[in-house]
Design an enzyme around this catalytic site. Structure first.
Site, PDB file in Angstrom:
ATOM      1  CE  LYS A 154      48.620  31.722  50.535  1.00  0.00           C
ATOM      2  NZ  LYS A 154      47.966  30.454  50.914  1.00  0.00           N
TER       3      LYS A 154
HETATM    4  C1  LIG Z   1      48.537  29.537  51.759  1.00  0.00           C
HETATM    5  C2  LIG Z   1      47.590  28.610  52.435  1.00  0.00           C
HETATM    6  C3  LIG Z   1      47.937  27.946  53.639  1.00  0.00           C
HETATM    7  C4  LIG Z   1      49.316  28.023  54.250  1.00  0.00           C
HETATM    8  O1  LIG Z   1      49.664  29.262  54.744  1.00  0.00           O
HETATM    9  P1  LIG Z   1      51.154  29.551  55.211  1.00  0.00           P
HETATM   10  O2  LIG Z   1      51.182  30.955  55.613  1.00  0.00           O
HETATM   11  O3  LIG Z   1      51.995  29.255  54.016  1.00  0.00           O
HETATM   12  O4  LIG Z   1      51.466  28.640  56.303  1.00  0.00           O
HETATM   13  C5  LIG Z   1      46.966  27.169  54.260  1.00  0.00           C
HETATM   14  N1  LIG Z   1      45.738  27.003  53.711  1.00  0.00           N
HETATM   15  C6  LIG Z   1      45.383  27.613  52.555  1.00  0.00           C
HETATM   16  C7  LIG Z   1      44.026  27.375  52.006  1.00  0.00           C
HETATM   17  C8  LIG Z   1      46.282  28.439  51.876  1.00  0.00           C
HETATM   18  O5  LIG Z   1      45.913  29.034  50.728  1.00  0.00           O
END
Ligand SMILES: *Cc1c(COP(=O)(O)O)cnc(C)c1O
Length: 464
Positions: free
Chosen positions: A112
Site C-alpha cells: 500500500k
Molecule cells: C491490502 C492488501 C492486499 C489486497 O489488496 P487489494 O488491492 O485490496 O486487492 C493484499 N495483501 C496485503 C498485504 C494487503 O495489505
C-alpha cells in the site's frame, strides 16, 4: 485526461478533482474516459531506468493536464526516495521461471506504500495550490492505516484521523500507526470492531453539514490515484524480465481487487500480460464469480491472511463497467441489484470476457502454511501469508511453463508474526528502519463506539 463515474450520473472531472473526491457523487468510482497507450518502443525504453522515472512517465499520462509532468517529477521522485531498496520494487527469483515481486520495501512494509506515498504528496500539492485544508478520516483493519498515516504525516494541508478497532490489530500494525510523532495525525482506538469503525466513517461522510464543515476526504482503496500508482510495478517487473518481447504472467493476492485491477490497466495500456491469476483465501467472492458467473456477497471469515478478508471487492466495479460494454446504465442495474439483494448475475458474454482475462483460485489455510514452509525450506526466504496465497494460486492455475510467473509479494513477513510462527516456528525480524518499533513511544486515544463523541473529537482537532 478526463474521468467519468462508473455509474454515469456524476460530473466528468479532471485528475485533481478525482483525487480529492474519492468516491463519485452518484456512488460510482471514477475511471479514465479512455486508456492512455504505451508503445512497445516506449516500454523497451523503460529498461534499466530508475523506478521513479518510469513512474513519472506512466503517471503523467493520467494526471495531465491537471498536474503536469514537470510538477509530477519532484513529487514522485521524493516519494520513492524513502524505500529501502534502490530498485524500489525488486524481483527475487524463487525457482526457474518463478519470481517474487517484493512490494514491501516502503516505510510501512506493505504494497500500500507504493500508492500512498504518492497520493499523500499529490493531495498536499493540490491543496496548497487551492489554498485549502482538508480532514482525512479513515478506518483500518491493519495495513491501510499505517500507510495512510505515513503518507499524511507532517503535511500542513491535511489533518488525519485514523480509527482502528481496539485490541484487534496486530501489535506491529498498531505500533506502526501510534508511534508516528506528527502533530497532524490522530490515532483513535475504537471500542468495537473494524465494521464499527467503518460505520463511523460512513456516518461522518453521511452528515453533509459535518462533511462540508470539516472538508472530509478519504484516502481509501477506491481512490483512482492509488490504482494509477500500482500500474507502475507491473511495467517495471515485466521490463526487468524482457518486456516488451517477453512479458511474464502475474499472480495477485487480492481483496478489494485494487492491485489486480492495476494489472488489468497495464494490459489495457499495452503491456501484453499473457495471464493474470486472482488469488483469494476462503473469502472468495471473485473466484466464485469466475466459476459461476454470480457475484454474491458471503460472510467474512477471519484467516491467516487478514488483509484480504473481504467479501465486497469495491474495485471490481471498475472492471464490471468494461465487462458491460461501458454501458453505465447496465452497470447501475447490476450494482443496484447487488446493493438490494446481495448478488447479481453476469451476462454470458461478460463472463466469457472475464474468464478470458483472469484465472482465479481460492486458497486454504493449510495450503498457505505449507507453502510458507516449503518456500523457506527450498529457498531460505521467509514469506508472508498473503504472498503464499498468491504462490499457491499462481502455481495451480499456471497455463504455460515457458512463460515466467511473477507473484506479488504484498507484505513483509514481520507484519504477520502469528502466521509466520504457526507456519515455520520462528520469527521474521523487522527491517532495519523499523527495528526500534517496540521502543518508540505511542500516541493514541481510545473512544467509545459513539458517533457524537468521535465527531466532537474530530471537530476539536481538525483545525479547519
Ligand atoms: C491490502 C492488501 C492486499 C489486497 O489488496 P487489494 O488491492 O485490496 O486487492 C493484499 N495483501 C496485503 C498485504 C494487503 O495489505
Amino acid at each position: 485526461m478526463r474521468y467519468i463515474s462508473t455509474r454515469g450520473l456524476a460530473p466528468t472531472l479532471d485528475f485533481s478533482d478525482v483525487l480529492l473526491a474519492g468516491l463519485a457523487t452518484d456512488g460510482g468510482l471514477y475511471v479514465p474516459e479512455s486508456w492512455p497507450t504505451v508503445t512497445p518502443a516506449e516500454i523497451a525504453g523503460y529498461a534499466c531506468r530508475p523506478y521513479a522515472d518510469v513512474a513519472i512517465d506512466l503517471m503523467a499520462r493520467f494526471t495531465e493536464p491537471a498536474i503536469s509532468r514537470k510538477e509530477l517529477t519532484p513529487i514522485v521522485t521524493a516519494a520513492y526516495e524513502q524505500f529501502d531498496h534502490p530498485a524500489v520494487a525488486p524481483l527475487r527469483q524463487l525457482d526457474s521461471g518463478e519470481f517474487l515481486l517484493e512490494l514491501f520495501r516502503g516505510p510501512t512494509i506493505s504494497f500500500k506504500d507504493y500508492a500512498l506515498v504518492v497520493v499523500g504528496r499529490l493531495f498536499d500539492h493540490v491543496l496548497r495550490q487551492r489554498k485549502l485544508h482538508m480532514t482525512v478520516v479513515g478506518a483500518t483493519s491493519g495495513d491501510t492505516g499505517s500507510a495512510a498515516i505515513e503518507a499524511c504525516r507532517d503535511r500542513d494541508s491535511i489533518t488525519a484521523f485514523i480509527m482502528h478497532p481496539k485490541g484487534r490489530v496486530t501489535e506491529v500494525q498498531r505500533r506502526q500507526m501510534t508511534t508516528v510523532p506528527s502533530a497532524n495525525v490522530f490515532n483513535i482506538a475504537i471500542d468495537g470492531t473494524f465494521d464499527d469503525c467503518q460505520a463511523l466513517v460512513k456516518a461522518m461522510f453521511g452528515d453533509a453539514a459535518f462533511r462540508d464543515r470539516m472538508r472530509l476526504t478519504a484516502v481509501n482503496s477506491i481512490n483512482w490515484a492509488r490504482v494509477m500508482a500500482q500500474v507502475v510495478y507491473y511495467f517495471t517487473a515485466a521490463v526487468a524480465l524482457g518486456a516488451p518481447a517477453r512479458v511474464p504472467a502475474f499472480a495477485v493476492p487480492t481483496g478489494n481487487f485494487g492491485d489486480a485491477f492495476a494489472g488489468h490497466v497495464a494490459r489495457r495500456m499495452g503491456l501484453a500480460i499473457p495471464q493474470m491469476v486472482i488469488a483469494t483465501n476462503r473469502n472468495d467472492i471473485l473466484v466464485r464469480l469466475l466459476e459461476t458467473g454470480v457475484y454474491r456477497k458471503d460472510s467474512v471469515y477471519a484467516s491467516l491472511s487478514p488483509s484480504i478478508d473481504i467479501q465486497v471487492s469495491s474495485n471490481f466495479e471498475r472492471l464490471l463497467l468494461e465487462l458491460e460494454g461501458n454501458d453505465t446504465t447496465a452497470l447501475r442495474t447490476r450494482m443496484t441489484a447487488f446493493e438490494k439483494h446481495g448478488q447479481f448475475q453476469l451476462s454470458a458474454s461478460a463472463l466469457a470476457q472475464m474468464r478470458s482475462e483472469f484465472d482465479g483460485r481460492a486458497v486454504s489455510e493449510d495450503e498457505t502454511l505449507r507453502t510458507m514452509r516449503e518456500v523457506l525450506d527450498r529457498t531460505g526466504v521467509v514469506i508472508d501469508p498473503h504472498t503464499a496465497v498468491g504462490i499457491v494460486a499462481g502455481r495451480a492455475k499456471r497455463r504455460r511453463n515457458d512463460v515466467p510467473m511473477v507473484y506479488l509479494s504484498t507484505a513483509h513477513a514481520a507484519k504477520f508474526p502469528d502466521a509466520v510462527r504457526q507456519a515455520i516456528a520462528r520469527d521474521a525480524p523487522l527491517p532495519a528502519h523499523l527495528a526500534d518499533l517496540f521502543k518508540r513511544p505511542e500516541r493514541c486515544d481510545t473512544l467509545p463506539n459513539d458517533l457524537r463523541r468521535v465527531m466532537a473529537y474530530v471537530e476539536e482537532r481538525a483545525g479547519v
